[in-house]
Write a protein that holds these residues in place. Structure first.
Motif, PDB file in Angstrom:
ATOM      1  N   ARG A  84      -4.657   0.615   0.831  1.00  0.00           N
ATOM      2  CA  ARG A  84      -4.281   1.526  -0.315  1.00  0.00           C
ATOM      3  C   ARG A  84      -5.352   2.515  -0.582  1.00  0.00           C
ATOM      4  O   ARG A  84      -4.945   3.722  -0.947  1.00  0.00           O
ATOM      5  N   ALA A  85      -6.570   2.209  -0.381  1.00  0.00           N
ATOM      6  CA  ALA A  85      -7.531   3.626  -0.474  1.00  0.00           C
ATOM      7  C   ALA A  85      -7.186   4.616   0.651  1.00  0.00           C
ATOM      8  O   ALA A  85      -7.426   5.871   0.362  1.00  0.00           O
TER       9      ALA A  85
ATOM     10  N   VAL B 297      -7.361   1.444  -7.533  1.00  0.00           N
ATOM     11  CA  VAL B 297      -8.128   2.455  -6.632  1.00  0.00           C
ATOM     12  C   VAL B 297      -8.825   3.564  -7.550  1.00  0.00           C
ATOM     13  O   VAL B 297      -8.495   3.865  -8.123  1.00  0.00           O
TER      14      VAL B 297
ATOM     15  N   GLY C 232     -12.673   0.062   1.389  1.00  0.00           N
ATOM     16  CA  GLY C 232     -11.973  -1.154   0.675  1.00  0.00           C
ATOM     17  C   GLY C 232     -12.935  -2.067   0.393  1.00  0.00           C
ATOM     18  O   GLY C 232     -13.762  -2.591   1.311  1.00  0.00           O
TER      19      GLY C 232
ATOM     20  N   GLU D  23     -11.978   4.509  -3.060  1.00  0.00           N
ATOM     21  CA  GLU D  23     -12.536   3.080  -3.025  1.00  0.00           C
ATOM     22  C   GLU D  23     -11.393   2.184  -3.743  1.00  0.00           C
ATOM     23  O   GLU D  23     -10.822   2.198  -4.500  1.00  0.00           O
ATOM     24  N   GLY D  24     -10.621   1.302  -2.868  1.00  0.00           N
ATOM     25  CA  GLY D  24      -9.687   0.286  -2.802  1.00  0.00           C
ATOM     26  C   GLY D  24     -10.370  -1.026  -3.280  1.00  0.00           C
ATOM     27  O   GLY D  24     -11.007  -1.360  -2.934  1.00  0.00           O
ATOM     28  N   HIS D  25      -9.454  -1.464  -4.329  1.00  0.00           N
ATOM     29  CA  HIS D  25     -10.007  -2.862  -4.892  1.00  0.00           C
ATOM     30  C   HIS D  25      -8.955  -3.711  -5.010  1.00  0.00           C
ATOM     31  O   HIS D  25      -7.730  -3.212  -5.214  1.00  0.00           O
TER      32      HIS D  25
ATOM     33  N   ALA E 270       0.734  -1.141   0.092  1.00  0.00           N
ATOM     34  CA  ALA E 270       0.065   0.046  -0.023  1.00  0.00           C
ATOM     35  C   ALA E 270       0.796   1.116  -0.160  1.00  0.00           C
ATOM     36  O   ALA E 270       0.314   2.324   0.295  1.00  0.00           O
TER      37      ALA E 270
ATOM     38  N   TRP F 239      -8.978  -7.553   1.577  1.00  0.00           N
ATOM     39  CA  TRP F 239     -10.003  -6.608   2.299  1.00  0.00           C
ATOM     40  C   TRP F 239      -9.137  -5.756   2.817  1.00  0.00           C
ATOM     41  O   TRP F 239      -9.055  -4.272   2.790  1.00  0.00           O
TER      42      TRP F 239
ATOM     43  N   SER G  94      -6.753  -3.936   0.367  1.00  0.00           N
ATOM     44  CA  SER G  94      -7.488  -2.616  -0.658  1.00  0.00           C
ATOM     45  C   SER G  94      -7.887  -1.596   0.083  1.00  0.00           C
ATOM     46  O   SER G  94      -7.804  -0.346  -0.148  1.00  0.00           O
ATOM     47  N   SER G  95      -8.207  -1.528   1.611  1.00  0.00           N
ATOM     48  CA  SER G  95      -8.707  -0.620   2.630  1.00  0.00           C
ATOM     49  C   SER G  95      -7.313   0.198   2.713  1.00  0.00           C
ATOM     50  O   SER G  95      -7.647   1.517   2.636  1.00  0.00           O
TER      51      SER G  95
END
Length: 291
Positions: A221-222, A266, A244, A199-201, A172, A215, A218-219
């Motif tokens: 990174r966002a 993201v 995320g 929004e992270g994916h 991240a 989860w 992605s969270s």
């Protein structure tokens, strides 16, 4: 002297009312009559007003003017003499629902629907112009094509597809390129009144680093993108949020190399502040403009 006579206690016999059920029965019948009256009133439709509304909406969106013949013939008689009014569902699928929700504030179904469509066109044009300005600013720094833009019923989605450009695998930490891109985008988002959702994916490849699942990855990174926007770009924190989605919302099938790269991203979402009935029309604007 004789003893006083005791009066016999008079016991009144309880009256057995065998007709008490009539009271309940009459109440029930009254309620049923009222119910049927309400149902009957709700079933009455003003056909003339409905046809006028349908025709005006169709004409307002490019359909030919139509007339409905009322010669008293039955529905199944001589269909060659009947003219069926076209519906507008094929022109704007959600327009009928939008007009129903807004009502007829200015007395005309056509003007209400036209106003909604005009507002959707204006909102789409604003989002499209914002994307063009951001893309031009990135091109000046030699980063043209670094972001992907699309518009849907939520607003403008600015896609930061990682693919080792914005984040290293299972990391991240913002790369130098991602910091430049975020710093370039930030001034354009800061001046907007819109809410910004970061929004992270992630793709479907399981993590093997310090993140237990995608989860968390992605969270994080966002969150890192949001922190850069707020702390360095000046985006008000009251208008931003980070979330995320893990691998739950892929853009492409994860089974392909393109999907594995494209789903690890993201998204910066510029949320439209228009009413829902206007936002629902946004995805239809390109089709209407081409037509």
């Amino acid at each position: 002297m004789s003893a006083p006579r005791r009066r016999k206690r008079e016991v009144e016999e309880e009256h057995d009312d065998k007709e008490r059920w009539l009271v309940s029965y009459s109440d029930m019948m009254t309620v049923l009559v009222a119910l049927f009256i309400v149902l009957y009133a709700m079933s009455q439709v003003d056909v003339d007003k409905f046809n006028e509304l349908r025709t005006s909406l169709a004409a307002g969106f490019g359909a030919p003017q139509v007339s409905i013949l009322t010669d008293g013939a039955g529905l199944m008689n001589d269909t060659s003499s009947q003219v069926v009014a076209p519906t507008i569902d094929g022109i704007v699928p959600t327009l009928a629902g939008a007009a129903h929700q807004t009502g007829t504030e200015n007395g005309s179904g056509e003007s209400v629907a036209a106003a909604d469509l005009a507002a959707a066109r204006a909102e789409y044009a604003d989002m499209e112009a914002l994307a063009e300005r951001i893309e031009a600013a990135l091109a000046e720094r030699g980063l043209d094509g670094a972001l992907q833009f699309r518009i849907n019923e939520r607003g403008l989605i600015i896609g930061m597809v990682t693919d080792e450009v914005f984040f290293a695998a299972e990391s991240a930490v913002l790369t130098e390129t991602s910091q430049i891109v975020i710093d370039t985008v930030a001034p354009y988002l800061t001046v907007l009144p819109n809410e910004i959702s970061v929004e992270g994916h992630a793709n479907s490849v399981p993590t093997t680093s310090r993140y237990l699942t995608n989860w968390e990855l992605s969270s994080d990174r966002a969150t890192q993108v949001l922190r850069r926007l707020v702390e360095n770009g000046g985006l008000p924190g009251s208008r931003a949020a980070a979330v995320g989605f893990g691998e739950a919302r892929p853009l492409l099938p994860n089974e392909t190399p393109e999907g594995l790269a494209g789903n690890r991203r993201v998204d910066l979402v510029v949320l439209s502040d228009e009413p829902e009935r206007i936002r629902e029309l946004l995805p239809l604007i390109p089709t209407l403009e081409e037509g």
